[in-house]
Design a protein around this motif. Structure first.
Motif, PDB file in Angstrom:
ATOM      1  N   ARG A 152      37.170  40.804  42.971  1.00  0.00           N
ATOM      2  CA  ARG A 152      38.518  40.596  42.437  1.00  0.00           C
ATOM      3  C   ARG A 152      38.771  39.093  42.416  1.00  0.00           C
ATOM      4  O   ARG A 152      39.459  38.535  43.264  1.00  0.00           O
ATOM      5  N   LEU A 153      38.189  38.431  41.435  1.00  0.00           N
ATOM      6  CA  LEU A 153      38.279  36.977  41.338  1.00  0.00           C
ATOM      7  C   LEU A 153      39.671  36.574  40.848  1.00  0.00           C
ATOM      8  O   LEU A 153      40.117  37.015  39.791  1.00  0.00           O
ATOM      9  N   THR A 154      40.335  35.724  41.609  1.00  0.00           N
ATOM     10  CA  THR A 154      41.685  35.277  41.243  1.00  0.00           C
ATOM     11  C   THR A 154      41.744  33.785  40.956  1.00  0.00           C
ATOM     12  O   THR A 154      42.782  33.284  40.518  1.00  0.00           O
ATOM     13  N   GLU A 155      40.660  33.078  41.189  1.00  0.00           N
ATOM     14  CA  GLU A 155      40.662  31.628  41.005  1.00  0.00           C
ATOM     15  C   GLU A 155      40.540  31.278  39.526  1.00  0.00           C
ATOM     16  O   GLU A 155      39.785  31.907  38.783  1.00  0.00           O
ATOM     17  N   ASP A 156      41.260  30.252  39.093  1.00  0.00           N
ATOM     18  CA  ASP A 156      41.189  29.858  37.685  1.00  0.00           C
ATOM     19  C   ASP A 156      39.843  29.219  37.377  1.00  0.00           C
ATOM     20  O   ASP A 156      39.127  28.763  38.269  1.00  0.00           O
ATOM     21  N   ARG A 157      39.541  29.207  36.077  1.00  0.00           N
ATOM     22  CA  ARG A 157      38.208  28.773  35.634  1.00  0.00           C
ATOM     23  C   ARG A 157      37.920  27.326  36.018  1.00  0.00           C
ATOM     24  O   ARG A 157      36.818  27.007  36.481  1.00  0.00           O
ATOM     25  N   ASP A 232      41.627  34.449  31.024  1.00  0.00           N
ATOM     26  CA  ASP A 232      42.923  34.182  31.647  1.00  0.00           C
ATOM     27  C   ASP A 232      43.698  35.489  31.861  1.00  0.00           C
ATOM     28  O   ASP A 232      44.351  35.673  32.898  1.00  0.00           O
ATOM     29  N   ARG A 233      43.622  36.376  30.883  1.00  0.00           N
ATOM     30  CA  ARG A 233      44.327  37.662  31.010  1.00  0.00           C
ATOM     31  C   ARG A 233      43.705  38.534  32.104  1.00  0.00           C
ATOM     32  O   ARG A 233      44.404  39.229  32.840  1.00  0.00           O
ATOM     33  N   LEU A 234      42.380  38.484  32.217  1.00  0.00           N
ATOM     34  CA  LEU A 234      41.702  39.250  33.274  1.00  0.00           C
ATOM     35  C   LEU A 234      42.037  38.690  34.665  1.00  0.00           C
ATOM     36  O   LEU A 234      42.250  39.456  35.610  1.00  0.00           O
ATOM     37  N   ILE A 235      42.088  37.365  34.782  1.00  0.00           N
ATOM     38  CA  ILE A 235      42.453  36.750  36.056  1.00  0.00           C
ATOM     39  C   ILE A 235      43.881  37.139  36.436  1.00  0.00           C
ATOM     40  O   ILE A 235      44.179  37.428  37.610  1.00  0.00           O
ATOM     41  N   ALA A 236      44.773  37.181  35.447  1.00  0.00           N
ATOM     42  CA  ALA A 236      46.158  37.593  35.718  1.00  0.00           C
ATOM     43  C   ALA A 236      46.190  39.017  36.258  1.00  0.00           C
ATOM     44  O   ALA A 236      46.958  39.325  37.187  1.00  0.00           O
ATOM     45  N   LEU A 237      45.376  39.893  35.694  1.00  0.00           N
ATOM     46  CA  LEU A 237      45.297  41.259  36.227  1.00  0.00           C
ATOM     47  C   LEU A 237      44.778  41.259  37.664  1.00  0.00           C
ATOM     48  O   LEU A 237      45.285  41.984  38.524  1.00  0.00           O
ATOM     49  N   ASN A 238      43.757  40.445  37.926  1.00  0.00           N
ATOM     50  CA  ASN A 238      43.215  40.377  39.282  1.00  0.00           C
ATOM     51  C   ASN A 238      44.250  39.890  40.294  1.00  0.00           C
ATOM     52  O   ASN A 238      44.187  40.241  41.477  1.00  0.00           O
ATOM     53  N   LEU A 247      43.667  48.792  38.792  1.00  0.00           N
ATOM     54  CA  LEU A 247      43.117  47.551  38.246  1.00  0.00           C
ATOM     55  C   LEU A 247      41.903  47.836  37.371  1.00  0.00           C
ATOM     56  O   LEU A 247      41.770  47.290  36.269  1.00  0.00           O
ATOM     57  N   ALA A 248      41.010  48.686  37.856  1.00  0.00           N
ATOM     58  CA  ALA A 248      39.814  49.033  37.078  1.00  0.00           C
ATOM     59  C   ALA A 248      40.202  49.643  35.738  1.00  0.00           C
ATOM     60  O   ALA A 248      39.639  49.283  34.694  1.00  0.00           O
ATOM     61  N   ALA A 249      41.163  50.548  35.743  1.00  0.00           N
ATOM     62  CA  ALA A 249      41.595  51.191  34.505  1.00  0.00           C
ATOM     63  C   ALA A 249      42.214  50.187  33.554  1.00  0.00           C
ATOM     64  O   ALA A 249      41.966  50.211  32.334  1.00  0.00           O
ATOM     65  N   MET A 254      41.750  46.911  28.653  1.00  0.00           N
ATOM     66  CA  MET A 254      41.848  45.604  28.005  1.00  0.00           C
ATOM     67  C   MET A 254      40.542  45.254  27.291  1.00  0.00           C
ATOM     68  O   MET A 254      40.544  44.818  26.134  1.00  0.00           O
ATOM     69  N   LEU A 255      39.419  45.482  27.950  1.00  0.00           N
ATOM     70  CA  LEU A 255      38.131  45.117  27.362  1.00  0.00           C
ATOM     71  C   LEU A 255      37.771  46.020  26.185  1.00  0.00           C
ATOM     72  O   LEU A 255      37.129  45.573  25.227  1.00  0.00           O
TER      73      LEU A 255
END
Length: 265
Positions: A152-157, A232-238, A247-249, A254-255
């Protein structure tokens, strides 16, 4: 003597494309060389991950035993052997230390030792692929960001990639020959291989030395990274308070809805 080419990544350096090349060309390759891919080496790579996490040297003995069983069941005959699985080097780096693969030399030495059970003495070459450190770090961040479970990566790129690229993989590339000075280690950058007749797969083709390479289908690119906006949208979900299943769903939905244009080439 049995020639063995052990391809160990690095992660996100075209490994999936290279493994697909071997799979697509099995019929042409297997008369000359047996092939072991992640589907066959998955249990060994899981123990390699466990060794990375625990540093327990008893795990190395389990790796030896599992690898020995795999090799003993392999109908090798007079053929050479190609093994390709980036996870045998350890888990994908997460920018948590100065060396992205701190146990690389120990794991390689364990595999080298185990290969001695082959009926004919092995002549081992370990092959590593690399790429521009910044591109490598960004690609790893994108991969971890879109993982459906386990990470569950939350850190920005920018922060993640700056730290990973700053440490880079040079420490690994220096540590392996320092610990194993007699190892035949080959390192190739993706960028340099791109111009070869078989692209990233040229090292496999050169190793095989087949009488007619026209039978081989070229390597094609797989696992393109999502564009930065999607990451960015995936990180926001994380970063959300969704539980693991929700979260998985959400990430899968999204993907699924992402058009091809939102994936980088």
């Amino acid at each position: 003597m049995t020639r063995v080419l052990l391809h160990l990544g690095l992660h996100k350096t075209g490994t999936t494309s290279l493994q697909k090349f071997l799979e697509d060309n099995r019929a042409a390759i297997e008369p000359a060389a047996a092939i072991l891919l992640p589907a066959q080496t998955r249990e060994i790579s899981r123990w390699a991950w466990r060794f990375h996490q625990l540093g327990d040297r008893d795990v190395l003995q389990v790796i030896r035993e599992d690898f020995q069983q795999l090799l003993a069941a392999l109908p090798l005959g007079d053929r050479d052997l190609i093994i390709s699985d980036e996870n045998l080097l350890g888990p994908m780096p997460r920018a948590q230390g100065a060396d992205p693969y701190p146990h690389a030399a120990t794991l390689i030495d364990t595999y080298r030792e185990t290969l001695q059970i082959l009926p004919k003495p092995p002549r081992l070459t370990v092959w590593l692929t690399t790429r521009d450190p910044q591109d490598w770090a960004i690609s790893i961040h994108a991969h971890l960001a879109r993982k459906i479970r386990a990470v569950r990566l939350t850190e920005d790129r920018d922060n993640f990639s700056a730290r990973l690229a700053g440490n880079g993989f040079e420490r690994t590339l220096t540590a392996i020959p320092a610990a194993l000075p007699d190892l035949d280690l080959q390192v190739n950058g993706m960028e340099a291989l791109a111009d070869q007749p078989f692209g990233l797969a040229q090292v496999f083709v050169d190793f095989l030395n087949l009488p007619d390479n026209r039978m081989l289908r070229p390597a094609t690119h797989h696992h393109r990274s999502p564009a930065p906006e999607l990451i960015d949208r995936l990180i926001a979900l994380n970063r959300s308070d969704l539980d693991e299943d929700a979260l998985a769903a959400a990430k899968q939905a999204m993907l699924r809805g992402v058009p091809a244009k939102e994936y980088q080439r």
